[in-house]
Design a protein around this motif. Structure first.
Motif, PDB file in Angstrom:
ATOM      1  N   SER A  27       0.969  -1.168  -0.097  1.00 54.34           N
ATOM      2  CA  SER A  27       0.065  -0.016  -0.054  1.00 54.34           C
ATOM      3  C   SER A  27       0.817   1.245  -0.103  1.00 54.34           C
ATOM      4  O   SER A  27       1.828   1.352   0.746  1.00 54.34           O
ATOM      5  CB  SER A  27      -1.027  -0.186   1.225  1.00 54.34           C
ATOM      6  N   PRO A  28       0.625   2.204  -0.917  1.00 54.56           N
ATOM      7  CA  PRO A  28      -0.556   2.394  -1.727  1.00 54.56           C
ATOM      8  C   PRO A  28      -0.266   1.484  -2.966  1.00 54.56           C
ATOM      9  O   PRO A  28       1.026   1.850  -3.673  1.00 54.56           O
ATOM     10  CB  PRO A  28      -0.806   3.707  -1.871  1.00 54.56           C
ATOM     11  N   ARG A  29      -1.185   0.616  -3.551  1.00 52.56           N
ATOM     12  CA  ARG A  29      -0.964  -0.137  -4.756  1.00 52.56           C
ATOM     13  C   ARG A  29      -1.872  -0.202  -5.774  1.00 52.56           C
ATOM     14  O   ARG A  29      -3.095  -0.538  -5.443  1.00 52.56           O
ATOM     15  CB  ARG A  29      -0.539  -1.618  -4.066  1.00 52.56           C
ATOM     16  N   THR A  31      -3.979   2.248  -6.826  1.00 48.84           N
ATOM     17  CA  THR A  31      -5.113   2.958  -6.376  1.00 48.84           C
ATOM     18  C   THR A  31      -5.276   4.446  -6.544  1.00 48.84           C
ATOM     19  O   THR A  31      -4.086   5.044  -6.846  1.00 48.84           O
ATOM     20  CB  THR A  31      -5.120   2.742  -4.607  1.00 48.84           C
ATOM     21  N   ARG A  42       3.243   0.913   3.154  1.00 48.51           N
ATOM     22  CA  ARG A  42       3.486  -0.582   3.457  1.00 48.51           C
ATOM     23  C   ARG A  42       4.004  -1.691   2.681  1.00 48.51           C
ATOM     24  O   ARG A  42       3.710  -1.564   1.201  1.00 48.51           O
ATOM     25  CB  ARG A  42       2.340  -0.887   4.168  1.00 48.51           C
ATOM     26  N   TRP A  43       4.905  -2.447   2.918  1.00 45.31           N
ATOM     27  CA  TRP A  43       5.491  -3.410   1.654  1.00 45.31           C
ATOM     28  C   TRP A  43       5.551  -4.706   2.627  1.00 45.31           C
ATOM     29  O   TRP A  43       5.725  -4.800   3.723  1.00 45.31           O
ATOM     30  CB  TRP A  43       6.736  -3.069   1.302  1.00 45.31           C
ATOM     31  N   GLN A  72       7.136  -0.437   7.273  1.00 40.03           N
ATOM     32  CA  GLN A  72       5.930   0.615   6.842  1.00 40.03           C
ATOM     33  C   GLN A  72       6.581   1.902   7.362  1.00 40.03           C
ATOM     34  O   GLN A  72       7.610   2.148   8.268  1.00 40.03           O
ATOM     35  CB  GLN A  72       4.618   0.419   7.791  1.00 40.03           C
ATOM     36  N   PHE A 116       0.063   4.827  -7.591  1.00 42.92           N
ATOM     37  CA  PHE A 116      -1.374   5.566  -7.205  1.00 42.92           C
ATOM     38  C   PHE A 116      -1.177   7.055  -7.677  1.00 42.92           C
ATOM     39  O   PHE A 116      -0.108   7.615  -8.055  1.00 42.92           O
ATOM     40  CB  PHE A 116      -0.984   5.486  -5.715  1.00 42.92           C
ATOM     41  N   ASN A 157      -9.111   2.221  -3.949  1.00 39.24           N
ATOM     42  CA  ASN A 157      -8.736   0.962  -3.539  1.00 39.24           C
ATOM     43  C   ASN A 157      -8.288   0.994  -1.926  1.00 39.24           C
ATOM     44  O   ASN A 157      -8.777   0.189  -0.787  1.00 39.24           O
ATOM     45  CB  ASN A 157      -7.925  -0.143  -4.052  1.00 39.24           C
ATOM     46  N   VAL A 158      -7.227   1.830  -1.626  1.00 41.56           N
ATOM     47  CA  VAL A 158      -6.590   1.758  -0.492  1.00 41.56           C
ATOM     48  C   VAL A 158      -7.381   2.665   0.710  1.00 41.56           C
ATOM     49  O   VAL A 158      -7.418   2.292   1.854  1.00 41.56           O
ATOM     50  CB  VAL A 158      -5.490   3.114  -0.411  1.00 41.56           C
ATOM     51  N   ILE A 161     -10.128  -0.518   1.572  1.00 43.21           N
ATOM     52  CA  ILE A 161      -9.338  -1.466   2.576  1.00 43.21           C
ATOM     53  C   ILE A 161      -9.090  -0.623   4.044  1.00 43.21           C
ATOM     54  O   ILE A 161      -9.550  -1.557   4.945  1.00 43.21           O
ATOM     55  CB  ILE A 161      -7.804  -1.533   2.144  1.00 43.21           C
ATOM     56  N   TYR A 185      -7.894  -7.336  -2.243  1.00 45.14           N
ATOM     57  CA  TYR A 185      -6.347  -7.564  -2.585  1.00 45.14           C
ATOM     58  C   TYR A 185      -6.227  -8.471  -3.727  1.00 45.14           C
ATOM     59  O   TYR A 185      -5.267  -8.538  -4.108  1.00 45.14           O
ATOM     60  CB  TYR A 185      -6.217  -8.439  -1.180  1.00 45.14           C
TER      61      TYR A 185
END
Length: 270
Positions: A27-29, A31, A42-43, A72, A116, A157-158, A161, A185
């Motif tokens: 995240s963010p992915r 989106t 976050r990864w 993160q 994003f 999307n983010v 979620i 996801y």
């Protein structure tokens, strides 16, 4: 472990190489963003990595860089993001692997890809007005699901979620909430995370809801297949197939059987 799959993997059985050895972006992915403050990055945590170099870049320049020890970080917002620009998070580890090592599972025609973008102020006002309307009309789970669906429809999307995971954190753990998180996801090409939410949804789905159980079992079959876990995929698909047969849902049952037969042929089963 979690990983990424081809864009059409949710529509069929496509084997992929899944690895937890790279810090792929969670995240963010894929989106759009309602706002860039705060922006949580976050990864995937990489074994043996102790430091992560995190970068935000646009197509033309590097915007921000920092170094952290966790998987993160919050973007400082020192340089405000511009609307209509596609940004990307890049993570390098001290074990010499990078989020660059993940080949994009998205179509080249897809504007967002693994990146994003921030929506315009006018769009933001429209979104906020609609969510306020839904907030006033609905309560509890119905409100959360409606807002999450609205966010999804607008590629936020983010945001979808975040509202669903926040609802779970408040103690509202229902099969529908977990299922929709799994769907998101899966949509952003993280089947490992999708699998975890689908499993929780399956666990919470009541035994009397045979149709709902069959659907989640069929979905788990597809997800396990994309992750390369054929035997587990077959197990879930068989469960779904049996239920559809008993329900007389022949069209859905035939779709499951096709996936099942393909996997069984690959494993040399009858």
């Amino acid at each position: 472990p979690d990983g990424c799959v081809p864009l059409d993997a949710t529509r069929g059985i496509n084997k992929v190489e899944i690895t937890d050895k790279i810090p792929y972006i969670i995240s963010p992915r894929h989106t759009l963003l309602l706002t860039d403050k705060p922006l949580f990055l976050r990864w995937n945590p990489v074994t043996d990595a102790t430091r992560y170099t995190v970068i935000i870049k646009s197509p033309s320049e590097y915007i921000w860089e920092t170094e952290v020890s966790e998987n993160q970080v919050i973007y400082s917002g020192k340089f405000p993001l511009k609307t209509g620009v596609r940004y990307k998070v890049i993570v390098h580890t001290d074990t010499e692997v990078s989020s660059f090592d993940e080949k994009s599972p998205f179509s080249k025609q897809d504007y967002l890809g693994m990146g994003f973008a921030l929506i315009s102020q006018d769009e933001q006002q429209e979104i906020l007005a609609k969510t306020q309307e839904l907030t006033q009309k609905l309560d509890g789970e119905a409100r959360v699901l409606s807002i999450a669906e609205f966010y999804q429809q607008n590629r936020l999307n983010v945001e979808a979620i975040a509202i669903l995971e926040s609802f779970i954190d408040q103690g509202y753990k229902t099969p529908t909430i977990y299922r929709i998180l799994g769907e998101i996801y899966q949509q952003i090409q993280l089947p490992g995370l999708a699998k975890n939410y689908y499993l929780q949804s399956a666990k919470l789905t009541g035994v009397d809801d045979v149709v709902g159980t069959a659907k989640i079992e069929a979905t788990l079959g597809e997800v396990y297949a994309t992750l390369g876990s054929n035997e587990e995929a077959i197990r879930w698909l068989k469960l779904a197939s049996n239920k559809y047969e008993k329900l007389g849902e022949f069209q859905l049952g035939d779709e499951v059987k096709l996936s099942l037969e393909k996997l069984q042929q690959e494993l040399g089963e009858e």
